[in-house]
Design a protein around this motif. Structure first.
Motif, PDB file in Angstrom:
ATOM      1  N   ASN A 105      38.894  36.652  36.434  1.00 25.07           N
ATOM      2  CA  ASN A 105      38.254  37.869  36.924  1.00 25.07           C
ATOM      3  C   ASN A 105      37.368  38.454  35.834  1.00 25.07           C
ATOM      4  O   ASN A 105      37.473  38.106  34.666  1.00 25.07           O
ATOM      5  N   ILE A 156      35.085  42.364  35.045  1.00 21.96           N
ATOM      6  CA  ILE A 156      34.687  43.705  35.464  1.00 21.96           C
ATOM      7  C   ILE A 156      33.226  43.889  35.086  1.00 21.96           C
ATOM      8  O   ILE A 156      32.828  43.601  33.957  1.00 21.96           O
ATOM      9  N   ASN A 165      36.755  44.552  44.175  1.00 16.03           N
ATOM     10  CA  ASN A 165      37.539  45.792  44.357  1.00 16.03           C
ATOM     11  C   ASN A 165      38.455  45.696  45.585  1.00 16.03           C
ATOM     12  O   ASN A 165      38.521  46.598  46.404  1.00 16.03           O
ATOM     13  N   ASP A 171      35.362  45.118  40.129  1.00 22.56           N
ATOM     14  CA  ASP A 171      36.313  44.124  39.646  1.00 22.56           C
ATOM     15  C   ASP A 171      36.151  42.877  40.510  1.00 22.56           C
ATOM     16  O   ASP A 171      36.428  42.910  41.710  1.00 22.56           O
ATOM     17  N   ASN A 226      37.298  39.152  41.282  1.00 20.88           N
ATOM     18  CA  ASN A 226      38.460  38.307  41.108  1.00 20.88           C
ATOM     19  C   ASN A 226      38.285  37.034  41.939  1.00 20.88           C
ATOM     20  O   ASN A 226      38.102  37.118  43.154  1.00 20.88           O
TER      21      ASN A 226
END
Length: 70
Positions: A17, A19, A39, A58, A60
């Motif tokens: 992941n 950010i 998110n 975010d 991922n």
């Protein structure tokens, strides 16, 4: 009037992941391949998302993924 958009092609390997700080409003993500969550919202092949009010996202990778960040 003409505007210029910067387009990024990105790859995130499964189970990783990152950010991302969003510096301007109205960004877009287009999922080329694989599955991501942004998110907690899931994007699959050919899905797209507009980012309008976030200062950070975010990302991922559920599976190996390629996406466009516009």
């Amino acid at each position: 009037n003409s505007t210029c958009q910067i387009i990024y092609v990105s790859k995130v390997d499964k189970d990783n992941n990152t950010i991302v700080d969003i510096k301007e409003n109205d960004k877009y993500i287009f999922q080329i391949e694989g599955t991501l969550t942004i998110n907690e919202d899931e994007l699959n092949h050919a899905d797209a998302m507009e980012i309008t009010k976030e200062s950070k996202i975010d990302i991922n990778a559920i599976s190996d993924s390629h996406f466009l960040f516009i």
